[in-house]
Enzyme design. Sequence first.
Site, short mmCIF file in Angstrom:
data_model
loop_
_atom_site.label_atom_id
_atom_site.label_comp_id
_atom_site.label_asym_id
_atom_site.label_seq_id
_atom_site.Cartn_x
_atom_site.Cartn_y
_atom_site.Cartn_z
CB THR A 260 -0.68 1.90 -2.10
OG1 THR A 260 -0.29 0.85 -1.22
CG2 THR A 260 -2.19 2.09 -2.03
CG ASP B 103 -7.23 8.14 -0.19
OD1 ASP B 103 -7.96 7.16 -0.47
OD2 ASP B 103 -6.06 8.25 -0.57
#
Length: 367
Positions: free
Chosen positions: A131, A265
């Site tokens: 991403t 994360d």
Amino acid sequence: MLIAADRIWLGGRLQTGLAIETDGQKVTACRPLGGDTPDAHVPLLMPGCTDLQVNGGGGVLLNTDPTVAGIEAIAAAHRKLGTARILPTLITDAPDVMEAATDAIIAAMGRPGIIGIHLEGPHISPRKRGTHDARFIRPLDARTMAVLRRLRRADVPVLLTLAPERADPALLREAAAMGVVLSAGHSMATAAEAQAALESGVTMFTHLYNAMPQMSSREPGMIAAAILSDAWCGLITDGIHVSPEMLQLTLNARPRPDRCFIVSDAMPTIGGPDHFNLYGMDIHVRDGALVNSEGSLAGAHIDMVTSIRRLVRMTGIAPERAIAMATDIPCAAMGLAPLRIAPGMPLIDLVALDDGLRLADIPGTGS
């Protein structure tokens, strides 16, 4: 108040027959229960988790709010869910955003829960960016080296994730000599390139399996190099990023079983709304996953205590091993002393779990 626990994480293992004394603000003693009658009882007591990869929390993303207030909000959101210490994590962005985050983290050091910074990029492989925004990707350069020097002069622990095949080995050695912890990730490195990186100062691999070439019979790649090495390996254990079978394989295959640790994360949805904006794209929680408009995973929607519970359920490992992976091992990976249940420990750094490894209240503290 005397609080007994069936098991207490002490000295790197779960011990029985112990209790803590508290004045409501901090631990005043940790001792054998003996014949005393406790005021309260919990199934398990442990230090709060240490998370080396926290992109956001409480509706705040470090990339969009690289300020002391933003960092404190992220830490506070995770503290409520059982994580006592974090490395706020800046993913690939413009150089001025990295420099703003540097200013903020230097100012925030010493505040509850802040133990350093994780710079995840921008020195990564465009082919394994996930991403991360391709506009900001660049090789390791003088501008980042200046940021690293500034952070280390301020005695800030630094974790830097990069693609080692895109970094000058001399710069890797220079950064490692400063005390920067170098982690290979978002990379197309071959097994040979990963091994060369380990010889140039890399000591860790970032979210193993994710944003890396997958292993095959003739191309083992950096994943095999990581598993067979003595390096530290972070794992996202939400059951989405890595399958239970691959988690189990990894934990069984490492030559040093104490070199794998859990990272969340986590993104702003932890302790916050079910969506956030990254690089101008809206990211939503869908079926427990965070996915951007390109179809790439955009971080994770999970906290560390939930990660412990899922890892135990998915792989069958002992809770003791999973707790170590969320407490002592990540501290060791950064060269930091682990949190200990001992006199003077603030109760905000203490976590109680129930028999199902779910977060529980600590009696008499309101937390």
